[in-house]
Design an enzyme around this catalytic site. Structure first.
Site, PDB file in Angstrom:
ATOM      1  N   CYS A 155       0.972  -1.406  -0.017  1.00 11.10           N
ATOM      2  CA  CYS A 155      -0.047   0.323   0.628  1.00 11.10           C
ATOM      3  C   CYS A 155       1.135   1.056  -0.334  1.00 11.10           C
ATOM      4  CB  CYS A 155      -0.362  -0.248   1.694  1.00 11.10           C
ATOM      5  SG  CYS A 155       0.171   0.211   2.897  1.00 11.10           S
ATOM      6  N   CYS A 193       1.493   7.169   8.793  1.00 16.42           N
ATOM      7  CA  CYS A 193       0.630   6.774   7.399  1.00 16.42           C
ATOM      8  C   CYS A 193       0.153   8.031   7.856  1.00 16.42           C
ATOM      9  CB  CYS A 193       0.177   5.427   7.386  1.00 16.42           C
ATOM     10  SG  CYS A 193      -0.556   5.711   5.663  1.00 16.42           S
ATOM     11  N   HIS A 200      -1.677  -3.915  19.403  1.00 12.39           N
ATOM     12  CA  HIS A 200      -1.297  -3.914  18.289  1.00 12.39           C
ATOM     13  C   HIS A 200      -0.637  -2.687  18.255  1.00 12.39           C
ATOM     14  CE1 HIS A 200      -0.911  -2.432  13.670  1.00 12.39           C
ATOM     15  NE2 HIS A 200      -1.263  -3.917  13.609  1.00 12.39           N
ATOM     16  N   GLU A 227      -1.075  -0.116  16.352  1.00 12.67           N
ATOM     17  CA  GLU A 227      -1.210   1.104  15.553  1.00 12.67           C
ATOM     18  C   GLU A 227      -2.190   1.413  17.049  1.00 12.67           C
ATOM     19  OE1 GLU A 227      -3.470   0.802  12.095  1.00 12.67           O
ATOM     20  OE2 GLU A 227      -5.140   1.593  13.664  1.00 12.67           O
ATOM     21  N   ASN A 259      -3.724  -6.994   8.736  1.00 11.25           N
ATOM     22  CA  ASN A 259      -4.442  -6.683   7.725  1.00 11.25           C
ATOM     23  C   ASN A 259      -4.284  -8.343   6.447  1.00 11.25           C
ATOM     24  OD1 ASN A 259      -1.810  -6.574   4.741  1.00 11.25           O
ATOM     25  ND2 ASN A 259      -1.841  -5.035   6.369  1.00 11.25           N
TER      26      ASN A 259
END
Ligand code: SF4
Length: 292
Positions: A13, A102, A130, A132, A231
């Site tokens: 990505c 990101c 996680h 994030e 993901n």
């Protein structure tokens, strides 16, 4: 002859391409004292490649060595982002920051804060461990207000919702949108008010939609990506709803008996899987089924 069909959206990505480019440019600058905080992306081959170029990896700011007098150092923040206090710790140790968070991860970070500041209970759909989510939690930790992290609708009971609650939602960028929509709908039936932000990134949408379509058109799917990659794991779960699915980190994990009596093989890959890994898997499947 076995047909190998690649998902229409798979592999790197833009957030992953961006952080890898930043890491490469930093290392090519030949500056001293360049560190990356945490695993750069959840792909072991790419992490090994960046390490071989000279990147030093640390798990915590406490591992940053004292800089020699007159010298500077840089800490690269990975795509998952970190909490503000971690950036403060880096600066307090005399290092500059190269922020590879990101831009799509900064969206849930900012909405999390707004939800709590506006007086809503914050519910984050994601995995608490996680990176994030750990980073997002750091954006609200100095605020008064209730904050919960749940993986999906199956865990609603743990929220102990009250009819008078006003709930604000954000999601981990890589969670499935159907699960998020169900969670929001189920909570809305139990509380006074719901505010929900769509924080699932487009790359995630595209890859999940593509594998759903692919899995219904093939005999089995091979998903390539790191086992720690959220993901990638979501892609495996979605494909497994429709057909046989195998998750591999690289072509060495493929087994010839998977492909017995199979005519159509689907291939997909997580957002941190490089193109060369996808090509190698495709070629190895051809070898295993005797098409080369
Ligand atoms: S998966 Fe989405 S949020 Fe995560 S790095 Fe890629 S583009 Fe950014």
């Amino acid at each position: 002859m076995v047909e190998i069909i690649r998902a229409t959206s798979a592999g790197f990505c833009f957030g992953v391409e961006r952080i890898l480019r930043m890491a490469e440019e930093l290392l090519e600058s030949k500056k001293n004292h360049i560190y990356c905080l945490g695993e750069l992306i959840h792909n072991p081959q790419e992490v090994r490649r960046i390490k071989a170029m000279g990147m030093k990896f640390i798990q915590s700011t406490s591992e940053l060595p004292k800089l020699p007098d007159g010298e500077s150092g840089i800490v690269l923040i990975r795509a998952h982002g970190v909490s503000p206090h971690v950036k403060q710790e880096v600066k307090a140790r005399g290092y500059e920051i190269s922020d590879g968070t990101c831009p799509l991860v900064t969206i849930p970070q900012n909405f999390a804060r707004k939800i709590v500041e506006d007086g809503y209970r914050l519910v984050i759909m994601g995995h608490e461990e996680h990176p994030e989510i750990q980073g997002i939690l750091g954006f609200v930790r100095d605020l008064q207000g209730q904050v919960d992290v749940i993986a999906g609708p199956d865990e609603i009971e743990t929220l102990n919702l009250k009819a008078s609650d006003r709930v604000g939602f954000i999601s981990q960028t890589t969670h499935p949108h159907e699960t998020y929509a169900k969670l929001i709908g189920d909570v809305l039936e139990q509380v006074l008010e719901v505010r929900a932000y769509n924080t699932i990134c487009q790359a995630t949408f595209d890859r999940q939609d593509a594998i759903r379509e692919l899995a219904q058109a093939v005999d089995l799917v091979v998903v390539i990506g790191g086992r720690q990659s959220s993901n990638t794991n979501r892609l495996v779960e979605i494909a497994a709803e429709y057909t046989r699915c195998y998750h591999v980190e690289d072509s060495s994990e493929l087994k010839s008996d998977w492909f017995e009596s199979v005519n159509r093989v689907g291939i997909s890959a997580g957002a941190s899987t490089p193109e060369c890994a996808i090509q190698q898997v495709s070629e190895k499947i051809r070898t295993l089924v005797g098409d080369q």
